[in-house]
Design a protein around this motif. Sequence first.
Motif: not given
Length: 493
Positions: A96-97, A102-104, A122-129, A157-161
């Motif tokens: 599955r994917t 865009a994160p808040p 935890e998402l810090p401010a200005a975190m990218t996808a 596994t991760v590739a870009t977003n």
Amino acid sequence: MASNIPANLTAPIFTFDVQSGGQFEAETRMLILGFGLPAGDLAENGIAICNTRNEARILAGAGSMLESMFIAARKNAPTQEIWLGRVADNGTAEIRTITIGAPPAGGGQGVLQIAGENVEVELPAAMTAAQLATALGAAINGYYNRLTGKSLPFTATVATNVVTLTARHKGTYATGLDVYVPILDRINAFDQLFTFATATPGAGAPSLTNILAALSDDPFEIILCPFGDTANLAILDDFLGEVSGRWSYAQQIYGHAFYPKTDTAANLTTFALARNSWHLTMIPRFSNGGFAQPDYEWLAALVGRIAPWLGGGANGDVSRNQTGLVVEGISAPRDRLYWPDYATRNAFVGNGVSTWSVSRSGDVCIDKIVTHQQTTNGAPDTTFRDIQRVFQLTYALKKFRADLAYEHSNKALADSNPDNLDAISTVKDIKATLYHSYASMSGVLENSDAALQAIVVLRNTENPNRVDAHLPLDFVNALDIFAGVARVYSQFR
């Protein structure tokens, strides 16, 4: 007289032949069948006893089906003897994917629920996808709940977003694994952030043939099978059958199999009605009901909850009504429409489908566990419908056999025994043993005086070495229903 001291001794001796007088103690072993991982010590088609969740991790591998089933069963049956049987998987692992938007901008805390476990990031401010994808992938792969002992049924596994989830095992079972963004009592930063897709559906079903063959003559009274497909249920039914299986006169090992099934109420009923067998029990769930834990965990938890009573023949626990027992470690369906009402449960039980309920506080509870028996020789028959009857009979037959062995093994058979020789058993002696054994099981059998009149023990007319017996059994019944009339008066006359 002692059987090991010869009758023709001439030299003086004072001696004793030490023998057991016989003390019966029933055992009720649970066998959990399921998938393990190559990292585990348990080989495919191997079985091993397992006492703790740490042993389950060592044997089956972190995040494996067997590990999670053991954890669910152990939580509900803290002292149950449990064995693991690793079934070989085959086919295709589900992929599955999770595509991340865009994160808040202000950050926050996100929670993703996978198989009932909350993965927090935890998402810090200005975190990218892309950064969030990396963090989420790491959180999934590193997840371990120290309180419950659980890991997740996927690797990431991760590739870009994009986070790609791969099921730990091959097969269609993985289509039921739940991945969900929960509603919290605070803002969930993952809300509406993810797009879920199934890139490769899980395919393939295992065969139980090899693992069941590996059991040899080892007794397992409770068998948990996470695979509810028609082919494997037929294998199990035959394995436990009365003609040549474990319930046959030739084996006398006994046992009962439980399996999960997820579908609509109508399809669950149809499926159960097609299996006229008292060797199988379905633990049902509803499609689209929002079940967090996998069906195999539900199976292990519900059966684990009643397992201590199923083994309670000596104190009568096996005969108890089980309604209302709270099942630990699983949560109710998110959609309350799938909390089964009385009408649904009543219809299910009448058609061979076990039932559970949800209490006002949201706890999943046992309602009534039944087998698939519908008829005998085409006539309606509920004798073996209730799960209590199967395990009452298991206990009773083991007790009868043990008592007969204590009293009559290695004996000669005669019509009478005027000299009261220890080496001789008579038909009257055997009937007395059966009666006293029957009377000793008051938590399982009732009306022993009537049974004494009905027990028939005869010496076979064609084979003088054989005794034939007719042994009617009147079982204690679970108190399932109380139906009273509450008559209301303004004033008693």
